[in-house]
Design a protein around this motif. Sequence first.
Motif, PDB file in Angstrom:
ATOM      1  N   GLN A 117       0.699 -12.580   6.332  1.00 23.08           N
ATOM      2  CA  GLN A 117       1.298 -13.667   5.571  1.00 23.08           C
ATOM      3  C   GLN A 117       1.507 -13.250   4.127  1.00 23.08           C
ATOM      4  OE1 GLN A 117      -0.678 -17.534   6.037  1.00 23.08           O
ATOM      5  NE2 GLN A 117      -1.727 -16.745   7.853  1.00 23.08           N
ATOM      6  N   VAL A 118       2.551 -13.771   3.512  1.00 23.33           N
ATOM      7  CA  VAL A 118       2.747 -13.529   2.084  1.00 23.33           C
ATOM      8  C   VAL A 118       1.674 -14.308   1.330  1.00 23.33           C
ATOM      9  CG1 VAL A 118       5.219 -13.138   2.326  1.00 23.33           C
ATOM     10  CG2 VAL A 118       4.379 -15.450   1.877  1.00 23.33           C
ATOM     11  N   GLY A 119       1.315 -13.788   0.170  1.00 21.41           N
ATOM     12  CA  GLY A 119       0.257 -14.408  -0.622  1.00 21.41           C
ATOM     13  C   GLY A 119      -1.115 -13.843  -0.332  1.00 21.41           C
ATOM     14  N   LEU A 120      -1.215 -12.989   0.681  1.00 24.88           N
ATOM     15  CA  LEU A 120      -2.498 -12.377   1.020  1.00 24.88           C
ATOM     16  C   LEU A 120      -2.498 -10.900   0.637  1.00 24.88           C
ATOM     17  CD1 LEU A 120      -3.256 -13.936   4.539  1.00 24.88           C
ATOM     18  CD2 LEU A 120      -4.006 -14.718   2.271  1.00 24.88           C
ATOM     19  N   THR A 121      -3.707 -10.361   0.484  1.00 29.26           N
ATOM     20  CA  THR A 121      -3.890  -8.947   0.156  1.00 29.26           C
ATOM     21  C   THR A 121      -4.612  -8.264   1.307  1.00 29.26           C
ATOM     22  OG1 THR A 121      -3.981  -9.388  -2.225  1.00 29.26           O
ATOM     23  CG2 THR A 121      -4.926  -7.311  -1.464  1.00 29.26           C
ATOM     24  N   TYR A 122      -4.097  -7.118   1.711  1.00 33.99           N
ATOM     25  CA  TYR A 122      -4.662  -6.367   2.825  1.00 33.99           C
ATOM     26  C   TYR A 122      -5.129  -5.007   2.316  1.00 33.99           C
ATOM     27  CZ  TYR A 122      -2.243  -9.971   5.480  1.00 33.99           C
ATOM     28  OH  TYR A 122      -1.812 -11.181   5.969  1.00 33.99           O
ATOM     29  N   THR A 123      -6.262  -4.546   2.834  1.00 36.60           N
ATOM     30  CA  THR A 123      -6.862  -3.299   2.366  1.00 36.60           C
ATOM     31  C   THR A 123      -6.833  -2.250   3.464  1.00 36.60           C
ATOM     32  OG1 THR A 123      -8.345  -4.531   0.902  1.00 36.60           O
ATOM     33  CG2 THR A 123      -8.919  -2.244   1.365  1.00 36.60           C
ATOM     34  N   SER A 124      -6.404  -1.053   3.093  1.00 38.40           N
ATOM     35  CA  SER A 124      -6.359   0.053   4.047  1.00 38.40           C
ATOM     36  C   SER A 124      -7.730   0.698   4.169  1.00 38.40           C
ATOM     37  CB  SER A 124      -5.347   1.100   3.590  1.00 38.40           C
ATOM     38  OG  SER A 124      -5.856   1.807   2.455  1.00 38.40           O
ATOM     39  N   LYS A 125      -7.850   1.602   5.113  1.00 37.39           N
ATOM     40  CA  LYS A 125      -9.100   2.343   5.297  1.00 37.39           C
ATOM     41  C   LYS A 125      -9.037   3.703   4.609  1.00 37.39           C
ATOM     42  CE  LYS A 125     -10.268   0.143   9.711  1.00 37.39           C
ATOM     43  NZ  LYS A 125     -10.570   0.358  11.160  1.00 37.39           N
ATOM     44  N   VAL A 126      -7.913   4.019   3.998  1.00 36.89           N
ATOM     45  CA  VAL A 126      -7.749   5.336   3.354  1.00 36.89           C
ATOM     46  C   VAL A 126      -7.367   5.160   1.893  1.00 36.89           C
ATOM     47  CG1 VAL A 126      -7.098   6.509   5.482  1.00 36.89           C
ATOM     48  CG2 VAL A 126      -5.324   5.477   4.043  1.00 36.89           C
ATOM     49  N   ASN A 127      -7.600   6.197   1.130  1.00 34.45           N
ATOM     50  CA  ASN A 127      -7.225   6.241  -0.276  1.00 34.45           C
ATOM     51  C   ASN A 127      -7.038   7.682  -0.663  1.00 34.45           C
ATOM     52  OD1 ASN A 127      -6.772   5.467  -2.982  1.00 34.45           O
ATOM     53  ND2 ASN A 127      -8.366   3.912  -2.890  1.00 34.45           N
ATOM     54  N   PHE A 128      -6.453   7.901  -1.825  1.00 38.87           N
ATOM     55  CA  PHE A 128      -6.357   9.249  -2.343  1.00 38.87           C
ATOM     56  C   PHE A 128      -7.729   9.735  -2.760  1.00 38.87           C
ATOM     57  CE2 PHE A 128      -2.102   7.482  -3.137  1.00 38.87           C
ATOM     58  CZ  PHE A 128      -1.311   8.482  -2.582  1.00 38.87           C
ATOM     59  N   HIS A 129      -7.880  11.021  -2.924  1.00 43.60           N
ATOM     60  CA  HIS A 129      -9.158  11.588  -3.347  1.00 43.60           C
ATOM     61  C   HIS A 129      -9.346  11.375  -4.844  1.00 43.60           C
ATOM     62  CE1 HIS A 129     -10.024  13.698   0.453  1.00 43.60           C
ATOM     63  NE2 HIS A 129      -8.716  13.851   0.527  1.00 43.60           N
ATOM     64  N   VAL A 157     -11.163   7.100  -9.794  1.00 46.19           N
ATOM     65  CA  VAL A 157     -12.193   6.991  -8.767  1.00 46.19           C
ATOM     66  C   VAL A 157     -12.279   5.524  -8.355  1.00 46.19           C
ATOM     67  CG1 VAL A 157     -14.620   7.345  -8.201  1.00 46.19           C
ATOM     68  CG2 VAL A 157     -13.449   8.950  -9.744  1.00 46.19           C
ATOM     69  N   ARG A 158     -11.966   5.234  -7.111  1.00 46.26           N
ATOM     70  CA  ARG A 158     -11.953   3.859  -6.630  1.00 46.26           C
ATOM     71  C   ARG A 158     -12.844   3.713  -5.405  1.00 46.26           C
ATOM     72  NH1 ARG A 158      -9.999   1.902 -11.172  1.00 46.26           N
ATOM     73  NH2 ARG A 158      -7.864   2.539 -11.607  1.00 46.26           N
ATOM     74  N   ARG A 159     -13.424   2.543  -5.260  1.00 40.86           N
ATOM     75  CA  ARG A 159     -14.194   2.230  -4.057  1.00 40.86           C
ATOM     76  C   ARG A 159     -13.287   1.504  -3.064  1.00 40.86           C
ATOM     77  NH1 ARG A 159     -20.067  -0.038  -6.212  1.00 40.86           N
ATOM     78  NH2 ARG A 159     -20.731   1.897  -7.269  1.00 40.86           N
ATOM     79  N   GLY A 160     -13.375   1.872  -1.806  1.00 39.36           N
ATOM     80  CA  GLY A 160     -12.574   1.223  -0.785  1.00 39.36           C
ATOM     81  C   GLY A 160     -11.166   1.769  -0.719  1.00 39.36           C
ATOM     82  N   GLY A 161     -10.381   1.198   0.152  1.00 41.34           N
ATOM     83  CA  GLY A 161      -9.029   1.680   0.363  1.00 41.34           C
ATOM     84  C   GLY A 161      -8.024   1.088  -0.598  1.00 41.34           C
ATOM     85  N   VAL A 162      -6.782   1.544  -0.466  1.00 43.90           N
ATOM     86  CA  VAL A 162      -5.689   1.003  -1.256  1.00 43.90           C
ATOM     87  C   VAL A 162      -5.438  -0.448  -0.833  1.00 43.90           C
ATOM     88  CG1 VAL A 162      -3.255   1.263  -1.847  1.00 43.90           C
ATOM     89  CG2 VAL A 162      -4.659   3.290  -1.453  1.00 43.90           C
ATOM     90  N   ARG A 163      -5.147  -1.306  -1.808  1.00 41.02           N
ATOM     91  CA  ARG A 163      -4.892  -2.718  -1.529  1.00 41.02           C
ATOM     92  C   ARG A 163      -3.396  -3.009  -1.627  1.00 41.02           C
ATOM     93  NH1 ARG A 163      -9.620  -5.211  -5.497  1.00 41.02           N
ATOM     94  NH2 ARG A 163     -11.371  -4.088  -4.553  1.00 41.02           N
ATOM     95  N   PHE A 164      -2.906  -3.797  -0.671  1.00 41.01           N
ATOM     96  CA  PHE A 164      -1.494  -4.155  -0.615  1.00 41.01           C
ATOM     97  C   PHE A 164      -1.382  -5.672  -0.659  1.00 41.01           C
ATOM     98  CE2 PHE A 164      -2.209  -0.197   1.606  1.00 41.01           C
ATOM     99  CZ  PHE A 164      -1.178   0.636   1.185  1.00 41.01           C
TER     100      PHE A 164
END
Length: 263
Positions: A251-263, A164-171
């Motif tokens: 840019q490399v070195g940064l983390t981006y967050t999606s708006k979707v995630n698994f259930h 169970v996670r809050r927010g989207g997947v992080r890349f």
Amino acid sequence: MPALVDSWRLSFFLALAVIGKATAAGYSTPVFRATPWKLAYATFYGDDSGSGTMGGACGYGNLFNSGYGTATAALSSVLFNNGYGCGQCFQLRCVNSPLCYKGSPITAITATNLCPPNWAQDSNNGGWCNPPRTHFDMAKPAFMKIAQWKAGIVPVMFRRVPCVRRGGVRFSFQGNGYWLLVYVMNVAGGGDIARMWVKGSKTNWISMSHNWGASYQAFATLGGQALSFKITSYTSHETIIAYNVAPANWQVGLTYTSKVNFH
């Protein structure tokens, strides 16, 4: 007409829930459920602060920044599964030891590291993570929720549970303009990744290869393009699509967050 449209959408998504297919909007059917309880053993590593457990074979880096904190464990290679166990979630409770806390409290952990074999030690005397043993080397704060630290090693019952996670997947991006390496974090549902694809705003979907731990790579020229990702869970086989996760000036070195995630 709006009511008819809403009714059609509802029927459409209900149909997807039956056949378990991902939608273009990036959603998929929740199919992973908790597994039966099984017997294993657990030890701990690091100190009370959990600082000694940062980093690790999954590549999550600072576990506080990644959202995992000290509720983590390194897995024996049987569970680690060449990195496909990264991000999986477990419940553990101490059993059959006088040093277990009364009431058999249950604690939840996320797999963030590998507990490597120690062939210099017997599997029942120091080589706790030697195959084919099923073993959890827990962060000390997590271990101390189920047993006294002086126990050293205790039998545990464990089971896989949905994450169970809050927010989207992080890349989290590494690499360069010709090679993109992505660490995938904060994954819900099965918690793990089996396959991954990237799509630039000027490309089709490009299959990414498993690098190590929870990282995937693509040898492609993707600079100056907005990036989307498609990922499939190793355990549940669910697939989600995260559109336009990173802008064209990523840019490399940064983390981006999606708006979707698994259930």
